[in-house]
Design a protein around this motif. Structure first.
Motif, PDB file in Angstrom:
ATOM      1  N   GLN A 157       5.612  18.059  87.524  1.00  0.00           N
ATOM      2  CA  GLN A 157       6.380  18.888  86.602  1.00  0.00           C
ATOM      3  C   GLN A 157       6.962  20.083  87.345  1.00  0.00           C
ATOM      4  OE1 GLN A 157       7.056  18.647  83.198  1.00  0.00           O
ATOM      5  NE2 GLN A 157       8.236  20.547  83.353  1.00  0.00           N
TER       6      GLN A 157
ATOM      7  N   ASP B 269       9.139  30.759  83.541  1.00  0.00           N
ATOM      8  CA  ASP B 269       7.687  30.610  83.479  1.00  0.00           C
ATOM      9  C   ASP B 269       7.003  30.990  84.788  1.00  0.00           C
ATOM     10  OD1 ASP B 269       7.902  29.662  80.878  1.00  0.00           O
ATOM     11  OD2 ASP B 269       8.094  27.563  81.532  1.00  0.00           O
ATOM     12  N   ARG B 270       7.777  31.336  85.801  1.00  0.00           N
ATOM     13  CA  ARG B 270       7.194  31.738  87.090  1.00  0.00           C
ATOM     14  C   ARG B 270       8.013  32.887  87.699  1.00  0.00           C
ATOM     15  NH1 ARG B 270       9.948  28.319  91.099  1.00  0.00           N
ATOM     16  NH2 ARG B 270      11.236  26.786  90.041  1.00  0.00           N
TER      17      ARG B 270
ATOM     18  N   GLY C 249      11.406  18.192  84.324  1.00  0.00           N
ATOM     19  CA  GLY C 249      11.659  19.631  84.321  1.00  0.00           C
ATOM     20  C   GLY C 249      13.088  19.908  83.913  1.00  0.00           C
TER      21      GLY C 249
ATOM     22  N   SER D  23       3.672  31.790  92.882  1.00  0.00           N
ATOM     23  CA  SER D  23       3.140  31.818  91.522  1.00  0.00           C
ATOM     24  C   SER D  23       2.108  30.710  91.353  1.00  0.00           C
ATOM     25  CB  SER D  23       4.270  31.637  90.509  1.00  0.00           C
ATOM     26  OG  SER D  23       4.804  30.328  90.612  1.00  0.00           O
TER      27      SER D  23
ATOM     28  N   ALA E 220       2.079  28.387  89.128  1.00  0.00           N
ATOM     29  CA  ALA E 220       2.749  27.109  88.877  1.00  0.00           C
ATOM     30  C   ALA E 220       3.232  26.468  90.179  1.00  0.00           C
ATOM     31  CB  ALA E 220       3.926  27.311  87.919  1.00  0.00           C
ATOM     32  N   THR E 221       3.791  27.272  91.081  1.00  0.00           N
ATOM     33  CA  THR E 221       4.286  26.744  92.352  1.00  0.00           C
ATOM     34  C   THR E 221       3.140  26.300  93.250  1.00  0.00           C
ATOM     35  OG1 THR E 221       6.259  28.137  92.221  1.00  0.00           O
ATOM     36  CG2 THR E 221       5.675  27.287  94.382  1.00  0.00           C
TER      37      THR E 221
ATOM     38  N   SER F 171       8.522  23.540  86.935  1.00  0.00           N
ATOM     39  CA  SER F 171       8.505  24.544  85.871  1.00  0.00           C
ATOM     40  C   SER F 171       9.818  25.313  85.815  1.00  0.00           C
ATOM     41  CB  SER F 171       7.353  25.526  86.084  1.00  0.00           C
ATOM     42  OG  SER F 171       6.114  24.864  86.094  1.00  0.00           O
TER      43      SER F 171
ATOM     44  N   ARG G  21       0.234  25.255  92.251  1.00  0.00           N
ATOM     45  CA  ARG G  21      -0.306  24.028  91.658  1.00  0.00           C
ATOM     46  C   ARG G  21       0.574  22.835  91.988  1.00  0.00           C
ATOM     47  NH1 ARG G  21      -0.733  25.875  87.034  1.00  0.00           N
ATOM     48  NH2 ARG G  21       1.222  25.146  86.123  1.00  0.00           N
ATOM     49  N   LEU G  22       1.892  23.029  91.928  1.00  0.00           N
ATOM     50  CA  LEU G  22       2.820  21.945  92.250  1.00  0.00           C
ATOM     51  C   LEU G  22       2.689  21.534  93.706  1.00  0.00           C
ATOM     52  CD1 LEU G  22       5.105  20.085  91.391  1.00  0.00           C
ATOM     53  CD2 LEU G  22       6.724  21.939  91.851  1.00  0.00           C
TER      54      LEU G  22
END
Length: 342
Positions: A182, A188-189, A43, A19, A21-22, A184, A24-25
């Motif tokens: 952060q 959200d993912r 989180g 995803s 978010a993942t 998530s 980006r992390l």
């Protein structure tokens, strides 16, 4: 013959999913990991903050050193100070020999302080001094010992709000909040859920459970759920479904039934539903009166007493006890462990 240095295998990320978010992390971890700066991971509970901390350690120059996790919510007072900083013989009752604390055990590596928001204020002051001076003083000693430790802390709380309300030291917050990562919430993912589910099913098979796969309907049901317990709850549901599965392929109906039960217990408990739940429970054995105490009961003692009575009332049905207490089952399990009621 010239000796050749064998190249170490490339690091494989422990973060599962593709995803936004993942991804980006992962990029943020890769950018921050090579430096020695302290890291604060925030989180919700169950979102995988310790996994993020281990990823930071694995990608850092300290990867060959120890990774030492500490649950700040599980111990209080002198016991926590001893676990963090160590102690010398005779420092307190039961201290029969010197003990190396987590800071010294993590020397040259990473110290992971989980649930840092639960740490008591007096202990925060001691931690701040260690973070600033890079010197740890064992309990009962006056001789400081230099350390080389990178601190990665994690919390599910809003620490800035805790600072404003006087429950967390502002100076310690800024010492820890150098790099912010952060984690998530799973809701959200949802795109990560198929890969996470496949990984968990593989892990469960490796632990001796039946080897199962998910039907398309089961995957769709998992992706449609809100997951208040995040990744930890997902693994729990999958483990239940594997144990109950009659066939190698887990059906959508099986997942939906388990999620209906999860949703029932995750709903907030109103006054009316609390009365209905209490009325539906079988009559508990007569509870003894509170013991007379010569001293005023502490808040921790009062909480433990209330937990014991609630668990007895529900015949140790943890889901029902959590609903009566108005907390999540994860929070109840932490309290049970903290008070030694397991």
């Amino acid at each position: 013959m010239n000796a050749r240095r064998l190249a170490s295998p490339p690091h494989t990320s422990g973060l599962v999913g593709s995803s936004a978010a993942t991804c980006r992390l992962r990029a943020e971890i890769a950018r921050a990991a090579p430096f020695a700066s302290n890291v604060l991971i925030t989180g919700p509970s169950g979102a995988g903050k310790e996994l993020v901390a281990r990823e930071v350690h694995a990608l850092s120059a300290r990867a060959g050193g120890p990774f030492v996790p500490v649950d700040c919510a599980s111990l209080v007072g002198e016991l926590m100070a001893s676990q963090l900083f160590g102690h010398v013989a005779g420092a307190f009752t039961g201290a029969n020999c010197d003990a190396v604390g987590c800071f010294q055990a993590a020397n040259g590596g990473t110290l992971f302080l989980d649930e840092i928001g639960e740490m008591e204020l007096p202990l925060q002051a001691k931690l701040l001094r260690v973070v600033q001076e890079r010197v740890v003083t064992p309990v009962g000693s006056y001789a400081g010992r230099p350390i080389d430790v990178r601190i990665v802390a994690a919390t599910n709380r809003n620490l800035l709000r805790e600072v404003r309300e006087g429950r967390f030291r502002e100076d310690l917050y800024y010492r820890l909040h150098v790099v912010h990562l952060q984690a998530s919430a799973l809701r959200d993912r949802p795109d990560d859920i198929p890969a996470l589910a496949a990984t968990f099913l593989q892990q469960l098979a490796g632990e001796g459970l039946p080897c199962c796969t998910l039907s398309l309907e089961a995957i769709a049901a998992l992706m449609a759920y809100a997951w208040p317990g995040n990744v930890r709850q997902l693994r729990n549901v999958l483990e239940q479904s594997v144990i109950e599965a009659a066939e190698p392929t887990i059906t959508g109906r099986s997942i939906e039934r388990l999620l209906e039960e999860e949703q029932y217990y995750d709903e907030p408990l109103t006054d009316e539903s609390a009365k209905e739940l209490a009325a539906a429970l079988p009559s508990p054995p007569l509870l003894p009166p509170l013991p007379a105490s010569p001293a005023w009961m502490t808040l921790a003692e009062l909480e433990r007493e209330h937990l014991v009575r609630t668990l007895e009332l529900t015949y140790f049905n943890r889901a029902a006890a959590a609903r009566l207490l108005g907390i999540s089952r994860q929070a109840l399990l932490r309290k049970i462990e903290r008070h030694g009621l397991a």
